[in-house]
Design a protein around this motif. Sequence first.
Motif, short mmCIF file in Angstrom:
data_model
loop_
_atom_site.label_atom_id
_atom_site.label_comp_id
_atom_site.label_asym_id
_atom_site.label_seq_id
_atom_site.Cartn_x
_atom_site.Cartn_y
_atom_site.Cartn_z
N GLY A 46 31.18 47.78 -3.50
CA GLY A 46 30.15 48.82 -3.50
C GLY A 46 30.69 50.18 -3.89
O GLY A 46 29.94 51.18 -3.86
N GLY A 47 31.99 50.25 -4.22
CA GLY A 47 32.56 51.51 -4.69
C GLY A 47 33.43 52.24 -3.69
O GLY A 47 33.94 53.33 -3.99
N PHE A 48 33.65 51.69 -2.51
CA PHE A 48 34.49 52.34 -1.51
C PHE A 48 35.93 52.41 -2.00
O PHE A 48 36.47 51.43 -2.50
N ARG A 49 36.54 53.59 -1.83
CA ARG A 49 37.92 53.78 -2.30
C ARG A 49 38.80 54.30 -1.16
O ARG A 49 38.73 55.47 -0.80
N PRO A 50 39.64 53.45 -0.58
CA PRO A 50 40.61 53.94 0.41
C PRO A 50 41.77 54.63 -0.29
O PRO A 50 42.21 54.20 -1.35
N THR A 51 42.25 55.73 0.29
CA THR A 51 43.30 56.50 -0.38
C THR A 51 44.18 57.23 0.63
O THR A 51 43.75 57.54 1.74
N THR A 52 45.40 57.51 0.21
CA THR A 52 46.31 58.37 0.98
C THR A 52 46.50 59.70 0.26
O THR A 52 47.31 60.53 0.70
N ASN A 53 45.76 59.92 -0.81
CA ASN A 53 45.91 61.12 -1.62
C ASN A 53 45.00 62.23 -1.10
O ASN A 53 43.77 62.16 -1.27
N PRO A 54 45.53 63.27 -0.48
CA PRO A 54 44.68 64.31 0.11
C PRO A 54 43.91 65.14 -0.92
O PRO A 54 42.93 65.81 -0.56
N THR A 55 44.33 65.12 -2.18
CA THR A 55 43.60 65.90 -3.18
C THR A 55 42.18 65.39 -3.35
O THR A 55 41.30 66.14 -3.79
N GLU A 56 41.96 64.13 -2.99
CA GLU A 56 40.60 63.56 -3.08
C GLU A 56 39.63 64.29 -2.15
O GLU A 56 38.42 64.29 -2.38
N LEU A 57 40.16 64.92 -1.10
CA LEU A 57 39.30 65.58 -0.13
C LEU A 57 38.64 66.83 -0.70
O LEU A 57 37.65 67.31 -0.14
N GLY A 58 39.16 67.34 -1.79
CA GLY A 58 38.58 68.54 -2.40
C GLY A 58 37.46 68.25 -3.37
O GLY A 58 36.98 69.18 -4.04
N ARG A 59 37.03 66.99 -3.42
CA ARG A 59 36.02 66.61 -4.41
C ARG A 59 34.75 66.04 -3.78
O ARG A 59 33.99 65.33 -4.43
N VAL A 60 34.55 66.32 -2.50
CA VAL A 60 33.42 65.71 -1.80
C VAL A 60 32.46 66.78 -1.29
O VAL A 60 32.82 67.94 -1.09
N ARG A 61 31.23 66.36 -1.05
CA ARG A 61 30.21 67.27 -0.49
C ARG A 61 30.26 67.27 1.04
O ARG A 61 29.95 68.27 1.67
N THR A 62 30.63 66.12 1.62
CA THR A 62 30.65 65.97 3.07
C THR A 62 31.96 65.31 3.48
O THR A 62 32.41 64.35 2.85
N ALA A 63 32.58 65.84 4.55
CA ALA A 63 33.80 65.25 5.09
C ALA A 63 33.59 65.02 6.58
O ALA A 63 33.20 65.94 7.30
N VAL A 64 33.86 63.79 7.03
CA VAL A 64 33.70 63.46 8.45
C VAL A 64 35.06 63.08 9.01
O VAL A 64 35.70 62.13 8.53
N ILE A 65 35.51 63.82 10.02
CA ILE A 65 36.81 63.55 10.64
C ILE A 65 36.61 62.55 11.78
O ILE A 65 35.87 62.81 12.73
N CYS A 66 37.25 61.40 11.65
CA CYS A 66 37.14 60.32 12.64
C CYS A 66 38.52 59.94 13.16
O CYS A 66 38.80 58.77 13.44
N ALA A 67 39.39 60.92 13.30
CA ALA A 67 40.76 60.67 13.75
C ALA A 67 40.78 60.32 15.24
O ALA A 67 39.92 60.76 16.00
N PRO A 68 41.75 59.53 15.68
CA PRO A 68 41.82 59.14 17.10
C PRO A 68 42.25 60.32 17.98
O PRO A 68 43.02 61.18 17.56
N THR A 69 41.73 60.35 19.20
CA THR A 69 42.12 61.35 20.19
C THR A 69 42.43 60.64 21.50
O THR A 69 41.65 60.69 22.46
N PRO A 70 43.57 59.96 21.57
CA PRO A 70 43.91 59.21 22.79
C PRO A 70 44.20 60.13 23.96
O PRO A 70 44.49 61.32 23.79
N LEU A 71 44.12 59.57 25.15
CA LEU A 71 44.45 60.32 26.37
C LEU A 71 45.96 60.31 26.56
O LEU A 71 46.57 59.25 26.62
#
Length: 420
Positions: A63-88
Amino acid sequence: MPADLAVIGLGHLGLPLAQAAVAAGIETIGYDSDPRPVAELAAGRTPVDGSLTASDVRRMLSGGFRPTTNPTELGRVRTAVICAPTPLGPDRTLDLTAVGEAAHALAARLRPHTTVLLESPAGPGTTEGFLRTILEEGSGLRAGRDFHLAYSPGRLDPGRRTHGHTNTPKVIGGLTPACTESAAAFYGRLTDKVVRARGPREAETVKLLETNFRHVNIALVNEMAVLCHDLGVDLWDVIRCAETKPFGFQAFRPGPGVGGHGVPMDPSYLPHAGRTPGHPLRMVGLAQEINTRMPQYVIQRCATLLNEHGKSARGARVLLLGVTYKQDHADQESSPATEIACRLMDLGATVSYQDPYVPDWRVRDLPVPRADSLYEAAAQADLTVLLQHHRTYDLQGLAVKAQLLLDTRGASPAGAAHRL
């Protein structure tokens, strides 16, 4: 190639969100600084936490999903959602390290008019204080004026098929009314209902309340389990009857401990912006104390049962069934099975396990033997302990084959096993 959405953090929160976005026709990239999950996803393999199946991943990729480790990709989006873990952490504070790293990666590439959303569990004040500061200092832009900023608590229940993104209302709290509406426009493409909070602090506190509600009520039934066992009362029958009340009661069930990613939070231990000196949530602290005692209580029951049948824990063969934190799911996050196995080993027991979702299990960095034949292993074990009730287990047949069965989930037929 530009995309509509960047999901930052490809774990139990990020992957289901990316899946829902791709299904809704949203051009989506998935960013993670760790190359391992990115490589697994790019190859179409199941993530370690079991949040998606291999077929789910393949459908996303097609369906077009692209996993990446390249942070430059983050500068090309309209919306960014941070879903990083926050363990105790050890000091009972939420560890915001991964959120901070995600924010720094995004801030260096943040463009005007981008909508930035945080879904990671976070205490009141995190979005306005911690996240906003990093984004503004790293980008030179101002939240609420140059870009939109909002918080939306993650609400998905892993493995539950009856509730997904579409039919689970999404709570949103933006820094400004415009931020809220921008976030609502995005989430409105994924869910049937958007609920607007007054601001990010209110939205963050929704997560606080929902998580603590679960832990406090589990603690109550865990205490009732111990009490009822001492009184010779069948708690499971008590719950069955109590839940027929059409108002004022919600059924929770005891277990060997509380696992999962939703950790209980006391504002007294939250980061700087959320601290409430002198006003701890005492009930939350007590609930945590009760729930963390349950693995030791399970060990006590194991030792007592073995003793009643003329056996000692030392040298006993103990089979643990279900080592994940959740039924029919591969995620082992904070599963009480690890502590129970450690305590049994400390008593001198020989521990093995069986779990259809966990092909390899290590405790104290040592491999635990996995039983291939469930019935044969139960027949040979001095004690079989059901820690998680996966639906593949035939508990009626298991009760017949096992020498001694302790059911910590109340899933076996009445009289077929010793129940917590």
